[in-house]
Design an enzyme around this catalytic site. Structure first.
Site, PDB file in Angstrom:
ATOM      1  N   TYR A 145      27.793  19.119 -25.323  1.00 52.71           N
ATOM      2  CA  TYR A 145      26.779  20.060 -24.832  1.00 52.71           C
ATOM      3  C   TYR A 145      26.121  20.712 -26.046  1.00 52.71           C
ATOM      4  O   TYR A 145      26.717  21.544 -26.718  1.00 52.71           O
ATOM      5  CB  TYR A 145      27.438  21.089 -23.924  1.00 52.71           C
ATOM      6  CG  TYR A 145      26.487  22.037 -23.206  1.00 52.71           C
ATOM      7  CD1 TYR A 145      25.098  21.939 -23.327  1.00 52.71           C
ATOM      8  CD2 TYR A 145      26.993  23.029 -22.381  1.00 52.71           C
ATOM      9  CE1 TYR A 145      24.245  22.808 -22.667  1.00 52.71           C
ATOM     10  CE2 TYR A 145      26.146  23.912 -21.706  1.00 52.71           C
ATOM     11  CZ  TYR A 145      24.780  23.797 -21.853  1.00 52.71           C
ATOM     12  OH  TYR A 145      23.945  24.676 -21.204  1.00 52.71           O
ATOM     13  N   LYS A 175      24.495  16.553 -23.104  1.00 57.26           N
ATOM     14  CA  LYS A 175      23.384  17.316 -22.551  1.00 57.26           C
ATOM     15  C   LYS A 175      22.650  17.958 -23.722  1.00 57.26           C
ATOM     16  O   LYS A 175      23.246  18.707 -24.498  1.00 57.26           O
ATOM     17  CB  LYS A 175      23.865  18.405 -21.594  1.00 57.26           C
ATOM     18  CG  LYS A 175      22.702  19.245 -21.044  1.00 57.26           C
ATOM     19  CD  LYS A 175      23.178  20.417 -20.186  1.00 57.26           C
ATOM     20  CE  LYS A 175      21.967  21.214 -19.697  1.00 57.26           C
ATOM     21  NZ  LYS A 175      22.361  22.432 -18.951  1.00 57.26           N
TER      22      LYS A 175
END
Length: 315
Positions: A145, A175
């Site tokens: 992330y 992400k």
């Protein structure tokens, strides 16, 4: 470098970092949360529980364990779940990630440890490696992330390559919430097969042709079906129509404080004011902000189908 594309992410998907409702005394409102999760899945979204827009870092470890269990006990297929498990404390990250893995979730979305700044790639590699080694499961799937504007700890391409090389069937995606299209594009080109999820549906028009795995987007909380329709479009014309629709809504919402804005929109369409509650240090939208946002959405003919049924859920 070619990465291993796990079957769970072979088809582009939308995941919502599910916003978290609270009771008057700011406890988690589990019945409302579960009902909203079921609505999102019914609209075609997966669930990135405990993301930034879930106020995850305002939730305790035991709260996150219990809430994940509540969602699964309610009949939500763990294959739809991508819970956030990153933490500043290594033991907490291990505990959260192990819980997600043992529950059969599609993967674990892991922030880097974000208190210390200026840490090296060696230190970050050790963090992710220690979590993976501690769990020791072939079933574990980790997605990184990258949100440096919040963490102050970027995930570099060098670190991604090291992790893919060391754990090719475990570290399967990322992400990218940096908002830097050049970075997203570079990852898509440099790591084919790696599941790259932009954090905004407004980028899908550029990202999907390069192999993006979909998106993990704050505004998937309010327009999951539209984003799923974009991902499932079969013609360029159909895709262009959905791109325009989702992008205009995204731009309207991201101009406001994102978490309070999402909660106010859900509260409005569910006719349930309790959704506006946030945990400090966040504060709800003021009437001027919320009124202007709802006017913008009305002008866009925006709606959230079947949301009114959530208002019947008991606190």
């Amino acid at each position: 470098m070619v990465a291993h594309r796990h079957p769970a992410f072979a088809t582009p998907r939308v995941f919502a970092p599910v916003i978290t409702p609270f009771t008057k005394d700011l406890r988690i409102d589990a019945p409302r949360f579960v009902a909203f999760c079921r609505w999102l899945v019914g609209q075609g979204a997966g669930l990135a529980l405990f993301g930034t827009n879930s106020e995850a870092n305002s939730l305790g470890l035991t709260e996150r364990h219990a809430l994940l269990d509540d969602v699964i006990k309610a009949g939500v297929d763990p294959a739809h779940l991508l819970p956030g498990t990153g933490s500043c404390a290594l033991p907490d990250a291990i505990a959260l990630t192990r819980h997600a893995c043992e529950a059969g979730c599609a993967g674990a979305l892991m922030l880097p440890p974000f208190f210390y700044k200026g840490v090296s790639d060696d230190g970050l590699f050790a963090y992710y490696s220690d979590v993976i080694q501690a769990i020791g499961s072939d079933q574990l799937r980790v997605l990184l992330y990258h949100i440096p504007q919040f963490t102050g700890v970027p995930i570099t391409h060098t670190l991604i390559e090291r992790l893919i090389t060391a754990y090719p069937r475990t570290v399967v995606g990322i992400k990218d919430s940096s908002g830097d299209w050049a970075n997203t594009e570079a990852m898509l080109r440099k790591f084919p097969g790696f599941a790259v999820f932009p954090a905004s549906e407004a980028l899908l028009g550029k990202a999907l042709p390069l192999g993006a795995a979909g998106c993990i987007s704050a505004t998937a909380n309010i327009q999951p079906q539209a984003i799923a329709s974009l991902l499932n479009a079969t013609t360029l014309e159909e895709r262009a129509v959905w791109e325009g629709k989702v992008a205009t809504v995204r731009l309207a919402v991201q101009a406001q404080p994102m978490i309070p804005a999402l909660k106010h929109i859900v509260a409005h369409f569910a006719n349930d004011e309790s959704w506006t509650r946030v945990r400090p240090p966040l504060t709800p939208m003021n009437p001027a902000q919320s009124g202007a946002l709802l006017q913008q959405l009305q002008a866009l003919d925006f709606s959230m189908p079947a949301m009114a049924t959530l208002a019947t859920v008991a606190a």
